[in-house]
Structures are given as C-alpha cells and as structure tokens.
Scaffold this motif. Structure first.
Motif, short mmCIF file in Angstrom:
data_model
loop_
_atom_site.label_atom_id
_atom_site.label_comp_id
_atom_site.label_asym_id
_atom_site.label_seq_id
_atom_site.Cartn_x
_atom_site.Cartn_y
_atom_site.Cartn_z
N GLN A 161 24.33 56.07 50.81
CA GLN A 161 25.35 55.62 50.63
C GLN A 161 25.75 56.41 49.19
O GLN A 161 26.65 57.01 48.96
CB GLN A 161 26.20 55.07 51.19
CG GLN A 161 27.37 55.69 52.26
CD GLN A 161 27.81 54.03 52.81
OE1 GLN A 161 27.41 53.83 54.06
NE2 GLN A 161 29.77 54.21 52.34
N CYS A 164 24.90 59.55 47.72
CA CYS A 164 25.11 60.42 47.93
C CYS A 164 26.46 60.40 47.63
O CYS A 164 27.33 61.54 47.62
CB CYS A 164 25.23 60.98 49.47
SG CYS A 164 23.39 60.80 49.67
N LYS A 165 27.51 59.19 47.09
CA LYS A 165 28.67 59.33 46.80
C LYS A 165 29.24 61.05 45.97
O LYS A 165 28.58 61.09 44.63
CB LYS A 165 29.49 58.38 45.94
CG LYS A 165 30.08 57.69 45.99
CD LYS A 165 29.77 57.06 47.64
CE LYS A 165 31.74 56.63 47.87
NZ LYS A 165 31.78 56.05 49.39
N GLN A 169 27.47 68.83 50.38
CA GLN A 169 26.97 68.56 51.91
C GLN A 169 25.74 69.12 51.28
O GLN A 169 24.58 69.08 52.30
CB GLN A 169 27.42 69.32 52.17
CG GLN A 169 27.00 69.36 53.72
CD GLN A 169 27.55 70.58 54.89
OE1 GLN A 169 28.40 70.65 54.47
NE2 GLN A 169 26.76 71.82 55.98
N THR A 172 23.50 66.13 49.97
CA THR A 172 23.76 65.22 51.13
C THR A 172 22.53 65.14 51.63
O THR A 172 21.97 64.01 51.67
CB THR A 172 24.93 65.06 51.31
OG1 THR A 172 25.73 64.38 50.52
CG2 THR A 172 24.80 63.52 51.67
N ASN A 173 22.55 66.63 52.29
CA ASN A 173 21.41 66.00 52.96
C ASN A 173 20.02 66.17 52.73
O ASN A 173 18.94 65.98 53.39
CB ASN A 173 21.67 67.81 54.20
CG ASN A 173 22.51 67.51 54.96
OD1 ASN A 173 22.63 67.30 55.89
ND2 ASN A 173 24.07 67.91 54.53
N PRO A 183 22.00 62.33 58.14
CA PRO A 183 23.15 61.32 56.97
C PRO A 183 24.77 60.69 57.95
O PRO A 183 24.68 60.20 57.70
CB PRO A 183 23.70 62.78 56.21
CG PRO A 183 22.81 63.56 56.80
CD PRO A 183 21.55 63.53 57.79
N LEU A 187 26.73 57.71 55.64
CA LEU A 187 27.90 58.71 56.07
C LEU A 187 28.88 58.05 55.50
O LEU A 187 29.02 58.25 57.88
CB LEU A 187 27.90 59.81 55.58
CG LEU A 187 27.00 60.55 54.03
CD1 LEU A 187 27.13 62.20 54.04
CD2 LEU A 187 27.32 60.31 53.00
N MET A 229 32.97 62.45 51.77
CA MET A 229 32.80 61.67 53.31
C MET A 229 32.82 62.08 53.83
O MET A 229 32.78 61.10 54.72
CB MET A 229 32.01 60.32 52.80
CG MET A 229 31.20 59.90 50.98
SD MET A 229 29.84 61.01 51.40
CE MET A 229 29.60 59.65 49.79
N HIS A 233 30.60 66.94 56.97
CA HIS A 233 29.53 66.90 55.74
C HIS A 233 28.30 67.29 56.16
O HIS A 233 27.19 67.94 56.31
CB HIS A 233 29.39 66.49 54.75
CG HIS A 233 30.61 67.10 53.68
ND1 HIS A 233 30.42 66.37 52.45
CD2 HIS A 233 31.74 67.82 53.80
CE1 HIS A 233 31.58 67.08 51.65
NE2 HIS A 233 31.60 67.84 53.03
#
Length: 351
Positions: A161, A164-165, A169, A172-173, A183, A187, A229, A233
């Motif tokens: 988390q 990925c802040k 998207q 993040t993936n 995720p 998330l 977040m 996403h």
DNA sequence: TAGGCCATCTGGTCCT
DNA sequence: AGGACCAGATGGCCTA
C-alpha cells in the motif's frame, strides 16, 4: 503510467531548428555508446568548419555594423545586427549548447534507469515512466525507512500500500503483479473526501500497518493530484495463489481477517519485483515468475546473512542500537535521518 | 484521435 | 565567456 519499450526515438526539429543545426546535431539519438562517439566526432568536425568561416567573416561583420547610419539612434543597449559571422557564431554556440544539453539529459536518463533497477518492479520490456519511477522510489524509501523506524516486520498489505501510494493505475497493477497480489486486497476503499495521503479508514485493521503519514505529508506538502486509491483503479482479479515467495517472510505477520488473497490470473507481467536488486543484476524478462524475495537483503537472519530487519516481530537489534524510537519520520531532516540512511546502506551493502 | 510520454531545441539565469 | 541548470515549446511515437 507504464509503457512498453519502443523503438529508438527519432530526433525532431522545427524548420528553424533544422536551419540552424547541422545534420550531426540532428542525429542525436544514442543507439549505443559506440554510435554516440561517432556522432560527437561528426559534430566536432562541423563545429571546426563553422569556426573557420567565422574568422573569415569578422571584417565583414564590422562593415555591416555601420550600415544603418541614416536611421535614428536608439537608446539603450545597442542591438547588434545578425551578420553572417554573428549568425555563424550563434550557430556554433547553439550547437555546442545543444550537445551539452543532450548529454546532460542522457546522464539524467541514465541515472533514472539506474533508479528503475533498484526500485521494485524493474523490467527491461515494460519500463516505468520517469515520473512513476520517482514516485515509486520515494514510496519505497519511505516504506523501508518505516521498517527501520518501527523495527517490526511489515505486513505485506501495508508495505505494498505504501509502495503504491500516488501511483497510477497501471503502475499500481504492475507493482501488484510483481508481488503477485491482487491490488484489491491492499488498496483501501477511499471516500471522495478522504485525502489520498491519509491512511484509509480500514488501515487500523492491520496490525503493524504502515500508516503512510509522514510528518511532511501531513504538514503542508501538497497531496498529489495524480493517482488515487479509488478501488476502481483495481482491475486484476487474481485467484488461487498465495503470496508466492513473499509468504515465508510474512508468515505470521500477514493479516488474517478472513480476506483471502486472490492469486494472479496469469503470470503477472514481465516484471520482476526486485527488492533485492541492490545486489543482483536485472533479471531477464522471461524470469518473471520469480517473485521477489526479501531474503537477499533482509535475510531472515539466516546463516551468513545480516540480522533481518524483518525479524519475527521483535525489535531489530540494529534498530535498537540506533534507538529508532527517537527517529524522525521521513521528512524530518535530522541527524536521525542520516543515521537511518547509514543503517540502510549498511544493510544493503553488508550482504 | 486524444492524451501521455518522451527527446530535443531554445533562451534565460546563475555561477565560476 | 562559457558551462550548468532550468522550464517552455515543439513534434514524434504509442496506446486506449
């Protein structure tokens, strides 16, 4: 946003630029180190010729300066006429400046590439964009610092988390792919009113959770306009697989709130998480199924390794020595921070 | 096709 | 004067 690596970029110029610059300076894209040298040599030649012309034109320059005698005199600094010689000098100067600027930017890009390699999710085929690389690096540093500060083993979700802040998207993936996680599991839900830099409401449910609430972030630093977040996403629904090689390191630390981790749909991405990449070479894309492991750096206290900061929950001896309780947060510019940096260096270079 | 990302050129500013 | 650094402008490439 992540982008697949594309072909060599072609140099672009406006008509004006084309007029001013030599072919050598236009051929700027580096196909490799060797090609770069050749280009520089060509450019040197070009500059040399221009330099010769310049000297020949110097006298002509003075003559032309006196052309406008009949015109009313203007106040202020005399604007020199762009004579042929002056134009030539200008071109030379500009070409040199352009070459320097190109080199400078290449150096910057090289440094960025180095950063990509030491940040989680390095891939030669699917590079993180510059901005995402910087964001991820910042998060990574913060997360590691937080581990040192707390002296506790992190929980996976909290760690990811934090990583990925503020990332887009796709990134993040990508990170999720690296960690072979869905995720959706890490998330948080986020209400529109909740600032993205604040921990989610559910965060407290995770023991040992990183609250990503550094002093700087909560005290005046602007919340990034990019990325949220928002669960929308999250798109990869992954099923059936546990945490891969992470599992041993988070065994007993991971949250057991009944929320099952969904496994990856497919081999995540051509990506290797490389939390350990300070030590090893970037792995070939085909090795994507090796999920990252903390073992290289955080060793779990194994034989020959340094004491793990991911110990089984107890305070880390090293951290204890540093009295980490007193360490300031991520944005606290203090000697504690330097100590923490030293500590990180020791960890990364000891092993 | 729009938008994101990128490389490059350019002119301004600051420093040595 | 020359170099480093910076930010704006421009246009190509790529993807959704």
């Amino acid at each position: 946003m992540t982008r697949s690596v594309r072909g060599e970029h072609t140099s672009v110029e406006s008509d004006e630029q084309r007029e001013l610059c030599s072919p050598a300076s236009r051929e700027t894209e580096r196909a490799g180190a060797g090609a770069g040298v050749e280009e520089e040599e060509e450019e040197e030649d070009q500059l040399h010729h221009l330099g010769e012309d310049e000297e020949e034109d110097d006298e002509e320059d003075e003559e032309e300066d006196e052309d406008g005698e009949n015109k009313p005199k203007r106040r202020g600094p005399k604007k020199k006429k762009m004579t042929k010689a002056r134009l030539q000098r200008f071109k030379v100067r500009r070409m040199k400046a352009n070459a320097r600027e190109r080199n400078r930017m290449h150096g910057l890009n090289d440094a960025l590439e180095s950063l990509r390699k030491v940040v989680p999710c390095y891939s030669k085929t699917q590079k993180l964009s510059k901005i995402e690389t910087l964001r991820l690096a910042k998060n990574y540093i913060w997360a590691l610092s937080e581990v040192l500060r707390s002296g506790k083993a992190p929980d996976l979700m909290g760690f990811v988390q934090a990583l990925c802040k503020g990332l887009s998207q796709p990134t993040t993936n990508l990170v999720a792919g690296c960690l072979q996680l869905n995720p959706r599991t890490f998330l948080p839900e986020q209400t529109p009113d909740m600032p993205t830099h604040l921990p989610p409401a559910g965060a407290a449910a995770y023991p040992g959770h990183f609250s990503y609430q550094s002093p700087g972030l909560t005290a005046g630093l602007p919340s990034p306009p990019y990325g949220t977040m928002d669960p929308s996403h999250i798109f990869h629904q992954v099923k059936g697989q546990p945490y891969g090689s992470l599992e041993p390191f988070f065994d007993g630390v991971l949250v057991s709130d009944g929320q099952a981790f969904d496994p990856p749909l497919s081999p995540p991405l051509s990506i290797n998480g490389n939390f350990s990449s300070f030590k090893h070479e970037p792995v070939a894309a085909s090795d994507y199924d090796k999920s990252f492991s903390f073992s290289v750096h955080y060793g779990g206290g194994g034989a020959g390794g340094h004491p793990s900061v991911y110990g089984s929950g107890g305070p880390n001896p090293r951290c204890g020595e540093l009295q980490v309780e007193q360490l300031m947060g991520f944005d606290g510019h203090s000697h504690h921070e330097r100590l923490m940096n030293a500590q990180l260096n020791a960890i990364f270079h000891d092993s």
